[in-house]
Design an enzyme around this catalytic site. Structure first.
Site, PDB file in Angstrom:
ATOM      1  N   SER A 147      43.522  13.528  17.396  1.00 39.85           N
ATOM      2  CA  SER A 147      42.577  13.097  18.432  1.00 39.85           C
ATOM      3  C   SER A 147      43.306  12.188  19.402  1.00 39.85           C
ATOM      4  O   SER A 147      44.340  11.588  19.052  1.00 39.85           O
ATOM      5  CB  SER A 147      41.428  12.316  17.771  1.00 39.85           C
ATOM      6  OG  SER A 147      40.624  11.659  18.716  1.00 39.85           O
ATOM      7  N   TYR A 160      38.268   5.605  12.043  1.00 42.83           N
ATOM      8  CA  TYR A 160      38.624   6.945  12.499  1.00 42.83           C
ATOM      9  C   TYR A 160      39.931   6.891  13.277  1.00 42.83           C
ATOM     10  O   TYR A 160      40.819   7.728  13.097  1.00 42.83           O
ATOM     11  CB  TYR A 160      37.504   7.522  13.370  1.00 42.83           C
ATOM     12  CG  TYR A 160      37.745   8.944  13.823  1.00 42.83           C
ATOM     13  CD1 TYR A 160      37.475  10.012  12.969  1.00 42.83           C
ATOM     14  CD2 TYR A 160      38.227   9.224  15.096  1.00 42.83           C
ATOM     15  CE1 TYR A 160      37.688  11.322  13.374  1.00 42.83           C
ATOM     16  CE2 TYR A 160      38.447  10.527  15.519  1.00 42.83           C
ATOM     17  CZ  TYR A 160      38.167  11.575  14.644  1.00 42.83           C
ATOM     18  OH  TYR A 160      38.396  12.871  15.045  1.00 42.83           O
TER      19      TYR A 160
END
Length: 252
Positions: A147, A160
């Protein structure tokens, strides 16, 4: 008991790549599966939902769909055995399965189920990669879906950011380690993508088809990273204006 495999057996063509995609029954994983199938590759996907696996097989009967939880060692072993039995080899592993979890560390329950998040997003893909390399030491490619938050940790989901940064670091080191074997290690950093997980988002999104196209192009060109849409500018912006870029990205 229902078999963990869906889909009919088809003949194997040695000229085709054999691709395994974790979390391949929906979202970016499904987009990648359909892109590999469209270029004539043999594809296996795994997922935890029998309903999603059956829907995937109805749409793509030529593929192999395997019920597996990648956080469980026995499921991973059975999945790789199913791939070996069906195709005899594995050329490309796509570590895609993952989950975005928001955590507010000003709250007392901030670390609830933290181990589950870390296992799914970081530990499991590392373990699966090791198990694939033990069985097939020289795959053509290993793909890790991380990501932009691997480079800039999000304010609303710092863990995350931590696990994706960890996976980014693993991919970077592994790339150098496997270079003598000729294995291509590719990291995909998708932008906001139109998936069930982002259905509530109102900002502009790329389609899974678009993300998959960028990924396959980066794979064909032997790039280190696939950077769809605005992600292609992120590494440069972090070099020339790191503080402003971090402020902008962190609060997305």
């Amino acid at each position: 008991m229902k078999s963990p495999l869906w889909g009919a057996r088809i003949g194997n063509d040695s000229m085709k790549q054999v691709v395994l995609i974790t979390g391949g029954t929906m979202g970016i994983g499904q987009g990648l599966a359909e892109a590999f199938l469209a270029q004539g590759d043999e594809v296996a996907v795994c997922g935890r939902s029998a309903e999603a696996l059956e829907a995937f097989t109805r749409a793509h009967p030529q593929a192999l769909a395997i019920k597996a939880d990648v956080t469980k060692s026995l499921d991973r072993a059975a999945m790789l055995e199913a791939v070996a039995n069906r195709f005899g080899r594995l050329d490309v592993l796509v570590n895609n399965a993952g989950r975005f979890v928001e955590r507010d560390f000003l709250r007392s329950d901030a670390a609830k189920d933290l181990e589950d998040e870390i296992t799914l997003n970081l530990t499991a893909p590392i373990q699966l990669t090791a198990e694939v390399l033990e069985r097939w030491p020289k795959p053509a490619a290993l793909i890790f879906v991380t990501s932009g938050f691997a480079l800039v940790s999000p304010t609303r989901a710092p863990t995350y950011g931590a696990v994706k940064a960890g996976l980014h670091g693993f991919a970077e080191g592994l790339r150098r380690q496997l270079a003598p074997n000729g294995t291509h290690v590719l990291e995909l950093l998708p932008t906001t993508t139109d998936t069930p997980g982002t259905a509530h988002e109102t900002r502009k999104k790329m389609t899974t088809t678009e993300v998959a196209a960028v990924t396959l192009k980066a794979l064909a060109r032997h790039r280190d990273m696939a950077l769809p849409g605005p992600m292609k500018m992120l590494p440069t912006l972090l070099r020339i204006a790191p503080n402003a870029t971090k402020r902008m990205v962190a609060d997305i």
